[in-house]
Design an enzyme around this catalytic site. Structure first.
Site, short mmCIF file in Angstrom:
data_model
loop_
_atom_site.label_atom_id
_atom_site.label_comp_id
_atom_site.label_asym_id
_atom_site.label_seq_id
_atom_site.Cartn_x
_atom_site.Cartn_y
_atom_site.Cartn_z
N ASP A 42 0.84 -1.20 0.00
CA ASP A 42 0.00 0.00 0.00
C ASP A 42 0.88 1.25 0.00
O ASP A 42 0.36 2.37 -0.03
CB ASP A 42 -1.01 -0.01 1.15
CG ASP A 42 -0.37 -0.08 2.52
OD1 ASP A 42 0.87 -0.21 2.60
OD2 ASP A 42 -1.11 -0.01 3.52
N SER A 43 2.21 1.05 -0.01
CA SER A 43 3.13 2.17 -0.27
C SER A 43 2.86 2.74 -1.66
O SER A 43 3.33 3.83 -1.99
CB SER A 43 4.59 1.71 -0.16
OG SER A 43 4.80 0.51 -0.89
N ASP A 81 -1.14 -5.93 -0.42
CA ASP A 81 -1.51 -5.31 0.86
C ASP A 81 -3.00 -5.08 0.93
O ASP A 81 -3.61 -4.58 -0.03
CB ASP A 81 -0.80 -3.95 0.99
CG ASP A 81 0.29 -3.97 2.03
OD1 ASP A 81 0.21 -4.76 2.99
OD2 ASP A 81 1.24 -3.18 1.88
N LYS A 111 -1.42 -9.26 2.68
CA LYS A 111 -0.67 -8.82 3.87
C LYS A 111 -1.53 -7.82 4.62
O LYS A 111 -2.21 -7.00 4.00
CB LYS A 111 0.66 -8.16 3.47
CG LYS A 111 1.38 -7.54 4.67
CD LYS A 111 2.83 -7.19 4.36
CE LYS A 111 3.05 -5.83 3.76
NZ LYS A 111 2.57 -4.70 4.57
N GLU A 113 -1.62 -5.38 8.50
CA GLU A 113 -0.83 -4.87 9.63
C GLU A 113 -1.52 -5.15 10.96
O GLU A 113 -2.74 -5.03 11.06
CB GLU A 113 -0.64 -3.35 9.47
CG GLU A 113 0.11 -2.97 8.21
CD GLU A 113 0.29 -1.45 8.06
OE1 GLU A 113 -0.12 -0.68 8.96
OE2 GLU A 113 0.84 -1.04 7.02
N GLU A 180 9.02 -4.25 10.53
CA GLU A 180 9.47 -2.95 9.99
C GLU A 180 10.01 -2.06 11.10
O GLU A 180 9.36 -1.82 12.11
CB GLU A 180 8.28 -2.26 9.28
CG GLU A 180 8.69 -0.92 8.68
CD GLU A 180 7.73 -0.37 7.63
OE1 GLU A 180 6.78 -1.08 7.25
OE2 GLU A 180 7.94 0.78 7.21
O1 KIV Z 1 3.55 -1.10 1.66
C1 KIV Z 1 4.71 -1.54 1.63
O2 KIV Z 1 5.48 -1.30 0.69
C2 KIV Z 1 5.17 -2.32 2.75
C3 KIV Z 1 6.62 -2.66 2.82
C4 KIV Z 1 7.40 -1.48 3.22
C5 KIV Z 1 6.86 -3.81 3.73
O3 KIV Z 1 4.39 -2.67 3.59
#
Ligand code: KIV
Length: 265
Positions: A42-43, A81, A111, A113, A180
């Site tokens: 989600d980056s 994500d 993924k 959090e 992280e």
């Molecule tokens: O969103 C993302 O890119 C991440 C990584 C930094 C692990 O969660």
């Protein structure tokens, strides 16, 4: 690549390489280079959409981006994500959104959090046949609660909670957990704890004792020029390469040296 193979790698100590990607073209290069896991993080909210946090990106946007990556990945496992708000409201909503992510994007796993708080949702997803990667330490979707992106788990109480959460995630059946921005010694402890569960720890800013490493592709390629945290190694200077190529193009257009005779029909 499969989650079973990632578990074997964690058990045998074979390092797991992970990078983010958000589009077909770059994902194809990353895949051809031999990466084990592509994370559609989600980056994307920051590096693709230009937001200052990961909070605004939606399930629909994540699915759209992930589809392109899935089309490119011939070898790598594709993990997507789950965006902020897609799994925190209820377990039902969490499973519904995770099912959408797999069904509509074709990704292999999701993924999300958090630790104990999101455990019921994780259990339901795994029971539904959805492989889950956890994410502990600095969890950027909680930036408003943390008040910034600093190092996490410096204090013993937070470190103890993180160790406890990591074991809960592994016991629940997560095949992997991202760690992280936490002290390297703590990440090593978590890794030792999760190895018997064959659950791979993937570090970012967490030292070199984790089972694997992940970086944001745009950061490690030097495309994201303003961002230089201590943990980030730039493996290329693509930002300046691109600027220089674009400047050469502009010059060639302006002085009419492009296109030349061989570039015309
Ligand atoms: O969103 C993302 O890119 C991440 C990584 C930094 C692990 O969660």
């Amino acid at each position: 690549m499969t989650t079973t193979r990632i578990r074997q790698m964690a058990a045998s100590g074979e390092p797991v390489s992970v990078l983010t990607s958000y589009d077909f073209t770059l994902a194809r290069l990353v895949d051809e280079a031999g990466i084990d896991i592509i994370l559609v993080g989600d980056s994307a909210s920051n590096v693709v959409c230009g937001n200052t946090t990961t909070l605004p990106i939606t399930v629909d946007e994540m699915i759209f981006l992930t589809r392109g990556v899935v089309r490119a990945a011939q070898h790598a496992l594709v993990v997507a994500d789950m965006p902020f708000g897609s799994y925190q409201t209820s377990e039902e909503e969490a499973v519904r959104n995770a099912v959408r992510m797999l069904k509509e994007s074709g990704c292999d796993a999701v993924k999300l959090e958090g630790g104990e708080d999101v455990l019921p949702a994780i259990r339901r997803m795994i029971a539904a046949g959805i492989p889950v990667m956890g994410h502990l330490g600095l969890t950027p979707q909680s930036v408003n609660q943390f008040g910034g992106y600093g190092l996490r788990a410096k204090e013993q109480a937070e470190a103890d909670k993180l160790l406890h959460d990591a074991e809960l995630l592994a016991k629940a059946g997560c095949f992997s957990v991202v760690l992280e921005k936490i002290p390297a010694a703590l990440a090593a402890q978590v890794t030792e704890k999760l190895t018997p569960y064959h659950c791979a720890t993937i570090g970012i800013g967490a030292g070199n004792k984790t089972h694997g490493q992940v970086l944001v592709l745009h950061d490690m390629l030097g495309l994201n020029q303003g961002f230089q945290p201590k943990f980030l190694r730039r493996f290329a200077d693509m930002g300046n390469e691109i600027k220089s190529a674009v400047q050469d193009y502009i010059t060639a257009v302006r002085d009419r040296s492009f296109p030349n005779e061989t570039e015309c029909y």
